[in-house]
Design a protein around this motif. Sequence first.
Motif, mmCIF file in Angstrom:
data_model
loop_
_atom_site.group_PDB
_atom_site.id
_atom_site.type_symbol
_atom_site.label_atom_id
_atom_site.label_comp_id
_atom_site.label_asym_id
_atom_site.label_seq_id
_atom_site.Cartn_x
_atom_site.Cartn_y
_atom_site.Cartn_z
ATOM 1 N N GLY A 90 54.562 22.021 50.773
ATOM 2 C CA GLY A 90 55.692 21.751 49.870
ATOM 3 C C GLY A 90 56.501 20.486 50.437
ATOM 4 N N LEU A 91 56.429 20.319 51.650
ATOM 5 C CA LEU A 91 57.106 19.172 52.153
ATOM 6 C C LEU A 91 56.124 17.672 51.789
ATOM 7 C CD1 LEU A 91 58.623 17.466 54.445
ATOM 8 C CD2 LEU A 91 56.999 17.769 56.018
ATOM 9 N N PHE A 92 54.968 17.834 51.824
ATOM 10 C CA PHE A 92 54.121 16.743 51.463
ATOM 11 C C PHE A 92 54.112 16.341 49.927
ATOM 12 C CE2 PHE A 92 51.391 17.192 55.435
ATOM 13 C CZ PHE A 92 52.059 16.281 56.048
ATOM 14 N N ALA A 93 54.486 17.534 49.201
ATOM 15 C CA ALA A 93 54.703 17.443 47.539
ATOM 16 C C ALA A 93 55.875 16.797 47.363
ATOM 17 C CB ALA A 93 54.473 18.593 46.760
ATOM 18 N N GLY A 94 56.788 17.263 48.287
ATOM 19 C CA GLY A 94 58.182 16.458 48.081
ATOM 20 C C GLY A 94 58.448 15.172 48.353
ATOM 21 N N ALA A 115 53.176 7.807 47.781
ATOM 22 C CA ALA A 115 53.082 8.524 46.824
ATOM 23 C C ALA A 115 51.513 9.517 46.709
ATOM 24 C CB ALA A 115 53.481 8.130 45.337
ATOM 25 N N GLY A 116 50.696 8.811 46.689
ATOM 26 C CA GLY A 116 49.294 9.219 46.599
ATOM 27 C C GLY A 116 49.023 9.933 47.864
ATOM 28 N N VAL A 117 49.329 9.269 49.140
ATOM 29 C CA VAL A 117 48.814 9.759 50.073
ATOM 30 C C VAL A 117 49.277 10.964 50.578
ATOM 31 C CG1 VAL A 117 49.003 9.446 52.697
ATOM 32 C CG2 VAL A 117 48.342 7.555 51.277
ATOM 33 N N TYR A 118 50.776 11.188 50.215
ATOM 34 C CA TYR A 118 51.562 12.468 50.457
ATOM 35 C C TYR A 118 50.894 13.857 49.542
ATOM 36 C CZ TYR A 118 54.183 10.343 54.059
ATOM 37 O OH TYR A 118 54.455 9.695 55.401
ATOM 38 N N LEU A 119 50.482 13.224 48.304
ATOM 39 C CA LEU A 119 49.910 14.273 47.446
ATOM 40 C C LEU A 119 48.767 14.670 48.023
ATOM 41 C CD1 LEU A 119 50.662 15.646 44.502
ATOM 42 C CD2 LEU A 119 49.272 13.729 43.707
#
Length: 142
Positions: A90-94, A115-119
Amino acid sequence: MSDTFLQHGRGMEWQNSIIILIFALTLAIPGDTLSTSVAFAAFRQLGIDEVALAVPLTVIAIMRMAGLFINGNWRRSPILRCIGAVLGAGLFAGLAVLFAVPALSGQSAALTTGAGVYLALAAFDVLAAYRSAADASFYKQH
């Protein structure tokens, strides 16, 4: 070392936990990190400050690391790992969304790598949550 980090693919869970901790520690050191780049514009627009991010991120990271460290020595450690992975996903998607907002809203001409890395990190934490939930069901059966 191999049992702690590599056995059963938990190296990825350690990696994501350490990334969360490094993110939190970076925010905790003196200076206004969130004002350094337009990439953090969405954070500022939501009124999020560094302390509001650093404290819960540190708690999540330490909880995850504790679950990974005691893994197998306590019957409920897979549940702790699962909760940590769900929180991490959830954190990384946010974070992926917040880093995409400046480009999507026209505040920035380009999308940041965040954006891509955290996704991708969110996707792998979903897999980690699935794996730790499977571990938890194994402990219930035995």
